[in-house]
Design an enzyme around this catalytic site. Structure first.
Site, mmCIF file in Angstrom:
data_model
loop_
_atom_site.group_PDB
_atom_site.id
_atom_site.type_symbol
_atom_site.label_atom_id
_atom_site.label_comp_id
_atom_site.label_asym_id
_atom_site.label_seq_id
_atom_site.Cartn_x
_atom_site.Cartn_y
_atom_site.Cartn_z
ATOM 1 N N LYS A 1 0.883 -1.182 0.000
ATOM 2 C CA LYS A 1 0.000 0.000 0.000
ATOM 3 C C LYS A 1 0.912 1.221 0.000
ATOM 4 C CE LYS A 1 -3.677 2.651 1.064
ATOM 5 N NZ LYS A 1 -4.382 2.449 2.330
ATOM 6 N N ALA B 1 -1.211 13.945 -0.244
ATOM 7 C CA ALA B 1 -1.372 15.146 0.574
ATOM 8 C C ALA B 1 -0.357 16.208 0.165
ATOM 9 C CB ALA B 1 -1.214 14.794 2.051
ATOM 10 N N HIS C 1 -5.895 10.998 7.413
ATOM 11 C CA HIS C 1 -6.529 9.931 8.185
ATOM 12 C C HIS C 1 -7.387 10.476 9.337
ATOM 13 C CE1 HIS C 1 -4.405 7.334 5.597
ATOM 14 N NE2 HIS C 1 -3.277 7.278 6.247
#
Length: 281
Positions: free
Chosen positions: A55, A114, A157
């Site tokens: 990931k 981000a 998150h």
């Protein structure tokens, strides 16, 4: 099979079934749990490039597509789930983007969505440009802003739900900016696998793990919370609800369009290498 993903609730929720041998025919997994900045570096060869499935951030794809393929499920992409740019003190004093001119900004990775969203936004909104970028683990960013070690922090998150408890203010929601500017969802975390592997099987096993998680949400609770870094269960559930969605089961045309738009814009700004669009599928 060696796999690396974060200990965040969305990843442990998605992969719980596969990790615990609940997917028929799927191989046993040897799991490494690591922050996204670490997995980005592993995939790009900065460390030992020995994981079969990882990931990573979509922003890291341009550096890995020769060796790894994008798996069209299991990742994090959606709406209303983008990174936030936070400051401390009175929101009225720090809400103007000009506040960032020459300032120090913390980011979770220079190869993160981000970061790319921040750079694309700042290029339009911060006169004279910001000052220094500091990379630090995402769970250290809010304390660093609160304590005055940095001027602003880019958070991801569960920080979306917890930043007020640190006395911080939101300067901008970069996900909302991206959605209003492009009409597309926000591409955050991607699942990739070595091109030498059977990608159709990996896709099927990953999708089966997602579907099992949705069908049996209570079974993964202990596993999720064991890796959730003392997160409040309500926050963990909100985290899963936000980041595990229809795009997690199938990236789809809107998902691919979002990934292409992000990486093409970033390449135009010189932030990432140009990608071969044929290697995205």
């Amino acid at each position: 099979m060696k796999i690396a993903f974060s200990p965040c609730p969305n990843d442990t929720f998605v992969f719980h079934a596969w990790v615990h041998g609940l997917i028929p025919g799927a191989p046993e997994l040897d799991v490494s749990y690591a922050d996204i900045d670490i997995t980005n570096n592993w995939a790009s060869g900065s460390g030992s490039r020995d994981h079969d499935v990882l990931k990573i951030s979509y922003a890291a794809l341009p550096w890995v597509l020769d060796e790894y393929a994008l798996i069209p499920c299991g990742g994090a992409l959606g709406r209303g789930c983008g990174p936030l740019l936070l400051t401390r003190g009175d929101a009225a004093e720090t809400s103007d983007p000009a506040f960032l001119s020459g300032r120090k900004v913390a980011v979770p990775s220079e190869r993160s969505t981000a970061y790319l969203l921040f750079r694309l936004w700042a290029a339009r909104h911060v006169p004279g440009g910001f000052g220094e970028i500091v990379v630090m683990p995402f769970d250290r960013i809010m304390p660093a802003v609160r304590d005055g070690q940095i001027d602003a922090g880019l958070v991801i998150h569960e920080a979306r739900f917890t930043y007020p408890s640190y006395g911080l203010s939101m300067m901008t929601d970069l996900g909302s900016w991206w959605e209003s500017d492009t009409g597309l969802p926000i591409p955050l975390g991607a699942i990739i696998a070595r091109r030498s592997l059977d990608l159709a099987k990996i896709t099927a096993w990953t999708r089966a793990s997602v579907e099992y998680a949705w069908a049996h949400p209570d079974e993964s609770r202990d596993y999720v919370m064991r890796h959730a870094q003392e997160m409040d269960p309500a926050v963990a559930n909100a985290h899963i609800g936000l980041y595990v969605n229809a795009f997690t089961a199938n990236l789809g045309e809107d998902g691919y369009a979002a990934v292409s738009a992000l990486l093409n814009r970033a390449a135009d700004e010189g932030l990432v290498p140009k990608i071969d669009p044929d290697k995205l599928r």
